[in-house]
Scaffold this active site. Structure first.
Site, mmCIF file in Angstrom:
data_model
loop_
_atom_site.group_PDB
_atom_site.id
_atom_site.type_symbol
_atom_site.label_atom_id
_atom_site.label_comp_id
_atom_site.label_asym_id
_atom_site.label_seq_id
_atom_site.Cartn_x
_atom_site.Cartn_y
_atom_site.Cartn_z
ATOM 1 N N ASP A 80 39.147 17.332 38.269
ATOM 2 C CA ASP A 80 39.263 16.904 39.657
ATOM 3 C C ASP A 80 38.157 17.513 40.524
ATOM 4 O OD1 ASP A 80 40.444 15.604 41.859
ATOM 5 O OD2 ASP A 80 41.508 17.440 42.417
ATOM 6 N N GLU A 94 44.050 24.491 32.544
ATOM 7 C CA GLU A 94 45.075 23.446 32.434
ATOM 8 C C GLU A 94 44.990 22.624 31.147
ATOM 9 O OE1 GLU A 94 45.272 21.169 36.066
ATOM 10 O OE2 GLU A 94 46.236 22.824 37.121
ATOM 11 N N TYR A 149 52.122 23.731 41.945
ATOM 12 C CA TYR A 149 52.019 23.084 43.250
ATOM 13 C C TYR A 149 53.392 22.655 43.765
ATOM 14 C CZ TYR A 149 47.001 23.229 42.569
ATOM 15 O OH TYR A 149 45.711 23.665 42.381
ATOM 16 N N GLU A 196 46.335 29.159 40.670
ATOM 17 C CA GLU A 196 46.171 28.056 41.623
ATOM 18 C C GLU A 196 47.483 27.814 42.346
ATOM 19 O OE1 GLU A 196 44.579 24.344 40.278
ATOM 20 O OE2 GLU A 196 43.017 25.267 39.045
#
Length: 574
Positions: free
Chosen positions: A153, A394, A449, A485
């Site tokens: 990303d 990830e 997240y 993150e």
């Protein structure tokens, strides 16, 4: 690979500036375009065919060799050709390299002459495939145009992102230096040479005074000044081959270790505060810029951050040198981002495929990954700022085949550098219950997240999810844990009295929720917000002009969350 440094026996010519430029299968001799080095080429031009080009581009310039180099080996050093580079002297291919974020040298001694001029052409290929790191896929549309898909990303900027050098070394020269330190001042070193030779070693302090000499690979500094977070004291190891070569390697006296649920620097518990970052600025793309380097580190100091992760690739050597000098702690990461086909399936709706298999990411991918690890450690092993290697971001660590893929890479990293802990950043799909590889690593780095992609706008539920998740990892693995993150997209200037996603208030409340949880978790050793600054991403309707999770805008203006972090982190101590 040793960084070129000016000494009594070595010289460098920096080749940065404007180069002739063309895109295509070969250099276009009729081109009138010029491109800046260092910089990504994508945003320099207004032609979309160049911005979206998939394949080779070419940089060319005339280079004059200094007259005094007639007895030396002459090399071209490319600090980064993303993602593959070829170096030509005239029409002769002199060398090549695959891997977009680590440097390579090409010996051109036999193709040039001291005092003479030659044409230097560098080809750069931005294509990503199933056997590159990072990976990607090339397709061809109905018009016959190549299209690049990738799983990470951030925008696939390409070009000569860092400096290009012409540099000289003596025929008999130092080829590598490895320095390992202990808190009592013991310096263990290894110096490799181009052919067998006696090497004299001296240790110099920051003032240039010799404070120790080496014998049999060991030197001892009496009462050493330690390299500490926030206080980057550096010594220099001077390696000399009498009458031939001198090389000087900066280093710091410090140790790192994991003990129980603690991360230790110099035997003292350390808690990471900071960010995942990107090399990303307007116009330059991933091109290194010293002005942004200085300003970014000033902002890290202003906000109270003591560390960052080089997400998701090795950063420019100037960044690492700056971190060494200023005592900023670094988690150094390879470019292995996107090893997770479940993410692709989730975003596109395509049928799921196994991430690790001969048809997807198998032996060839792992070999490229091993090369990336090897080159990262070879480049950055002597940086005291680097306290941990991150081998991947990830990955599909919850899938079949993950352990078979990663276990040899973990063994390789430990063989190459047994002095630093290892980590990787776990994706949302990988949980404490299903992860296959966390026990191989020293620190649990978790990307989550809650409150953004899960329980969007519901911070009360997100807080419950987050705490249960983190406690599950601790219970199963019993290792230090950090958030590598956590963040929420935020449009600067958007406000609301409610918990409304995309507003500055929501970003601040989102971070505050995470911090409440972190402060309740035993063994929690760090928090890296995603992201330091907004950055460019690929085309997609779920991103409006890039990823907006930065606490600073892309041009480095603080959002409200930056002030909240400053209040929290300025109270923290390394």
């Amino acid at each position: 690979m040793l960084k070129p440094r000016p000494t009594a026996t070595r010289e460098q010519v920096r080749l940065d500036g404007l180069w002739r430029f063309s895109a295509g299968d070969a250099f276009d001799a009729g081109t009138t375009l010029e491109a800046a080095v260092p910089a990504s080429y994508n945003d320099l031009f207004t032609d979309p065919a160049i911005r979206d080009h998939v394949g080779w581009v070419w940089y060319q310039r005339a280079v004059r060799v200094p007259r005094g180099w007639d007895r030396d080996r002459i090399l071209v050093r490319v600090e980064a050709a993303t993602h593959e580079g070829r170096v030509y002297v005239g029409d002769t291919l002199a060398g090549s390299h695959v891997g977009g974020y680590t440097p390579f040298d090409v010996d051109v001694t036999d193709l040039v002459r001291a005092g003479g001029e030659f044409t230097l052409t560098i080809g750069v290929n931005n294509q990503l495939t199933g056997t590159t790191i990072p990976p990607g896929t090339i397709t061809v549309d109905q018009a016959g145009r190549k299209r690049q898909q990738y799983q990470h990303d951030f925008y696939n900027y390409a070009g000569l992102h860092r400096s290009v050098w012409l540099h000289s070394v003596p025929s008999l020269h130092v080829t590598d230096v490895t320095v390992v330190t202990a808190l009592d001042g013991t310096v263990t070193y290894d110096v490799a040479t181009s052919e067998p030779a006696a090497v004299a070693v001296a240790i110099l302090d920051a003032s240039g005074t010799v404070v120790a000499t080496g014998a049999d690979g060991v030197a001892t500094i009496e009462d050493p000044t330690l390299w500490r977070p926030g206080a980057g004291y550096l010594y220099t190891l001077r390696a000399s081959i009498d009458g031939h070569d001198v090389y000087e390697q900066p280093f710091g006296v410090r140790t790192v270790a994991v003990r129980g649920l603690e991360f230790l620097i110099n035997g003292e518990p350390f808690r990471f505060t900071g960010f995942g970052k990107h090399e990303d600025t307007a116009v330059r793309g991933k091109g290194h810029d010293d002005a942004y380097l200085v300003h970014d580190f000033q902002l890290l100091d202003w906000i109270g951050a003591n560390s960052f992760r080089t997400s998701h690739y090795p950063y420019a050597e100037e960044v690492m040198d700056f971190a060494d000098r200023h005592g900023i702690v670094v988690i150094d990461e390879t470019a292995a981002v996107g090893l997770n086909l479940a993410v692709v399936s989730g975003l596109t709706g395509a049928p799921p495929r196994p991430t690790f298999s001969p048809e997807t990411f198998g032996d060839e991918t792992r070999a490229a990954h091993a090369q990336a690890i090897t080159e990262l450690i070879a480049r950055d092993k002597n940086h005291p700022s680097v306290v941990m290697w991150s081998l991947t971001n990830e990955p599909a660590s919850n899938e079949d085949g993950a352990r078979e893929y990663f276990e040899p890479l973990v063994e390789l990293a430990r063989d190459l550098d047994p002095t630093r802990p290892l980590t990787y950043s776990a994706v949302m799909f990988a949980t404490a219950a299903n992860d296959r590889i966390a026990d191989l690593f020293d620190v649990l780095s978790i990307n989550r997240y809650y409150g953004w992609y899960v329980a969007t706008g519901d911070l009360a539920t997100a807080e419950q999810y987050l705490e249960a998740d983190l406690r599950g990892w601790l219970q199963r693995f019993g290792k230090p844990i950090m958030m590598s993150e956590y963040g929420a997209d935020t449009q600067a200037g958007l406000h609301s009295v409610w918990d409304t996603p995309w507003t500055e208030e929501y970003q601040s409340a989102f971070l505050a929720m995470h911090h409440r949880v972190f402060d309740r978790i035993e063994g929690f050793v760090g928090e890296h917000v995603w992201n330091f600054a907004d950055f460019q991403t690929s085309h997609g309707i779920h991103r409006v002009d890039g990823n907006k999770k930065g606490v600073f805008t892309r041009d480095r203006r603080p959002k409200a969350a930056a002030h909240e972090l400053r209040r929290r982190w300025s109270k923290a101590t390394p």
